[in-house]
Design a protein around this motif. Structure first.
Motif, PDB file in Angstrom:
ATOM      1  N   VAL A 163      77.676  85.328  -6.196  1.00 51.16           N
ATOM      2  CA  VAL A 163      76.753  84.394  -5.310  1.00 51.16           C
ATOM      3  C   VAL A 163      75.960  83.683  -5.782  1.00 51.16           C
ATOM      4  O   VAL A 163      75.708  82.500  -5.685  1.00 51.16           O
ATOM      5  CB  VAL A 163      76.184  84.942  -4.014  1.00 51.16           C
ATOM      6  N   PHE A 164      74.872  84.409  -6.457  1.00 54.01           N
ATOM      7  CA  PHE A 164      73.640  83.905  -7.097  1.00 54.01           C
ATOM      8  C   PHE A 164      74.098  83.069  -8.430  1.00 54.01           C
ATOM      9  O   PHE A 164      73.476  81.720  -8.516  1.00 54.01           O
ATOM     10  CB  PHE A 164      73.081  85.018  -7.823  1.00 54.01           C
ATOM     11  N   GLN A 165      75.186  83.174  -9.278  1.00 54.43           N
ATOM     12  CA  GLN A 165      75.641  82.296 -10.194  1.00 54.43           C
ATOM     13  C   GLN A 165      76.283  81.007  -9.463  1.00 54.43           C
ATOM     14  O   GLN A 165      76.102  79.940 -10.338  1.00 54.43           O
ATOM     15  CB  GLN A 165      76.666  83.131 -11.034  1.00 54.43           C
ATOM     16  N   ALA A 166      76.817  81.224  -8.496  1.00 51.73           N
ATOM     17  CA  ALA A 166      77.562  80.082  -7.887  1.00 51.73           C
ATOM     18  C   ALA A 166      76.351  78.868  -7.308  1.00 51.73           C
ATOM     19  O   ALA A 166      76.407  77.988  -7.572  1.00 51.73           O
ATOM     20  CB  ALA A 166      78.516  80.487  -6.506  1.00 51.73           C
ATOM     21  N   ALA A 167      75.339  79.706  -6.950  1.00 50.68           N
ATOM     22  CA  ALA A 167      74.124  78.893  -6.207  1.00 50.68           C
ATOM     23  C   ALA A 167      73.492  78.346  -7.634  1.00 50.68           C
ATOM     24  O   ALA A 167      72.911  77.073  -7.140  1.00 50.68           O
ATOM     25  CB  ALA A 167      73.066  79.708  -5.478  1.00 50.68           C
ATOM     26  N   SER A 168      73.388  78.860  -8.550  1.00 51.39           N
ATOM     27  CA  SER A 168      72.590  78.489  -9.825  1.00 51.39           C
ATOM     28  C   SER A 168      73.420  77.244 -10.381  1.00 51.39           C
ATOM     29  O   SER A 168      72.945  76.181 -10.885  1.00 51.39           O
ATOM     30  CB  SER A 168      72.384  79.595 -10.832  1.00 51.39           C
ATOM     31  N   SER A 169      74.735  77.486 -10.297  1.00 53.11           N
ATOM     32  CA  SER A 169      75.682  76.486 -11.015  1.00 53.11           C
ATOM     33  C   SER A 169      75.543  75.002 -10.205  1.00 53.11           C
ATOM     34  O   SER A 169      75.947  73.820 -10.483  1.00 53.11           O
ATOM     35  CB  SER A 169      77.100  76.702 -10.961  1.00 53.11           C
ATOM     36  N   GLU A 170      75.063  75.054  -8.912  1.00 52.64           N
ATOM     37  CA  GLU A 170      75.097  73.977  -7.993  1.00 52.64           C
ATOM     38  C   GLU A 170      73.696  73.658  -7.707  1.00 52.64           C
ATOM     39  O   GLU A 170      73.297  72.715  -6.901  1.00 52.64           O
ATOM     40  CB  GLU A 170      75.674  74.337  -6.646  1.00 52.64           C
ATOM     41  N   ASN A 171      72.716  74.263  -8.559  1.00 47.92           N
ATOM     42  CA  ASN A 171      71.273  73.847  -8.514  1.00 47.92           C
ATOM     43  C   ASN A 171      70.863  74.055  -7.288  1.00 47.92           C
ATOM     44  O   ASN A 171      69.668  73.271  -6.887  1.00 47.92           O
ATOM     45  CB  ASN A 171      70.877  72.471  -9.087  1.00 47.92           C
TER      46      ASN A 171
END
Length: 333
Positions: A287-295
């Motif tokens: 989840v965190f990586q997905a959020a990071s990839s979407e800024n």
């Protein structure tokens, strides 16, 4: 409609008198009833601001009083159908839905669905003159969210059904999912949404459907939040499945997730996987990586991610937490 207890008691006594003595005075009209409901809603909101000095939570007696107010208001609905001039209107149902939402009662979801069913019945009879608006469905989902926090079984599933109903009525329930899911909990990324999906949201062939009910990010987030507030062990597995499915449906329907989407998913990991640290951490990282990839990473997401790593223990001081969280987050990427 000020919500003052003394004035509310006088208003209720006057309403009873008008109901019982319609041969001597005019039977109360819809505006009279709505005035009572507005006062009760103000009273509920005031009650929900009274917190216990020991634990900082809403006082239990205030919750009980708010639930009693909401039940009384719900019962008024039946007497409103006695005469044409007292029949409920949209404002009546909006006030009742907001009352159950503000009461934070375990029965709020069930009562909100009853109200929504009545609204759908009126809409079927009156047609466009009684068209149900998006906010009625949103309030019903939020009532289930509060019911989940109060320990009501099946709250996440019921909130999810309301979301699916909105999708079906707006024509977006038939759109396909984007392909190529990423690892972990089968999450999808906004960047994977293709042009065909975005075009489908504006397809003229969907005209017979109610585009005004097409779910927005707020609606999907509310369902995910309902899942995150689920506490019953028997409901945890299905709530976790619903949370990630709601997220994936959001992406599939061309609705861009917000920071709240990812924060709510992280809290799902925290509260729905208390006894599975390895799986909790795996999902939280995804989840965190997905959020990071979407800024979309912000302080709330950083805090939720650390809580997921620590098993829900919030022992980081506010003065030093952000820098510590930032370093931890960078290490995960």
């Amino acid at each position: 409609s000020s919500g003052r207890p003394d004035k509310m008691e006088r208003a209720k006594r006057l309403l009873r008198y008008m109901q019982q003595n319609s041969d001597r005075c005019n039977y109360p009209n819809v505006f009279t009833y709505n005035g009572i409901l507005r006062g009760l809603l103000h009273q509920n909101r005031k009650l929900m601001r009274i917190h216990d000095a020991d634990n900082g939570r809403i006082d239990n007696s205030c919750k009980r009083d708010a639930a009693v107010n909401s039940s009384y208001a719900h019962e008024l609905l039946d007497s409103m159908s006695d005469y044409p001039w007292s029949r409920p209107n949209r404002e009546t149902f909006t006030l009742l839905l907001n009352m159950w939402k503000s009461s934070k009662s375990s029965q709020g979801g069930n009562r909100a669905e009853e109200l929504l069913s009545r609204m759908e019945m009126y809409s079927g009879i009156a047609g466009d003159d009684w068209d149900i608006q998006r906010d009625s469905y949103q309030s019903t989902i939020q009532c289930w969210c509060e019911a989940a926090a109060a320990g009501q079984a099946g709250a996440a599933e019921r909130a999810y059904r309301i979301l699916l109903s909105m999708e079906t009525q707006s024509g977006s329930g038939f759109l396909n999912f984007p392909k190529d899911p990423i690892g972990g909990p089968n999450m999808k990324l906004w960047s994977q949404v293709d042009e065909e999906t975005l075009t489908a949201r504006n397809d003229d062939s969907l005209e017979p459907y109610k585009d005004s009910l097409r779910p927005v990010a707020f609606d999907y987030n509310s369902v995910i939040e309902t899942c995150s507030k689920t506490r019953l062990p028997s409901d945890r597995d299905i709530a976790l499945e619903i949370a990630f499915d709601a997220y994936n449906r959001m992406i599939a329907r061309g609705v861009r997730p917000t920071s709240k989407s990812y924060a709510a998913l992280l809290y799902c990991c925290i509260h729905l996987l208390p006894d599975a640290p390895d799986r909790r951490l795996e999902l939280a990282r995804t989840v965190f990586q997905a959020a990071s990839s979407e800024n979309k990473v912000n302080d709330s997401i950083l805090k939720a991610f650390r809580l997921a790593k620590d098993g829900g223990r919030d022992d980081t001081s506010s003065s030093s937490s952000l820098k510590t969280l930032d370093n931890a987050a960078e290490a995960e990427l």
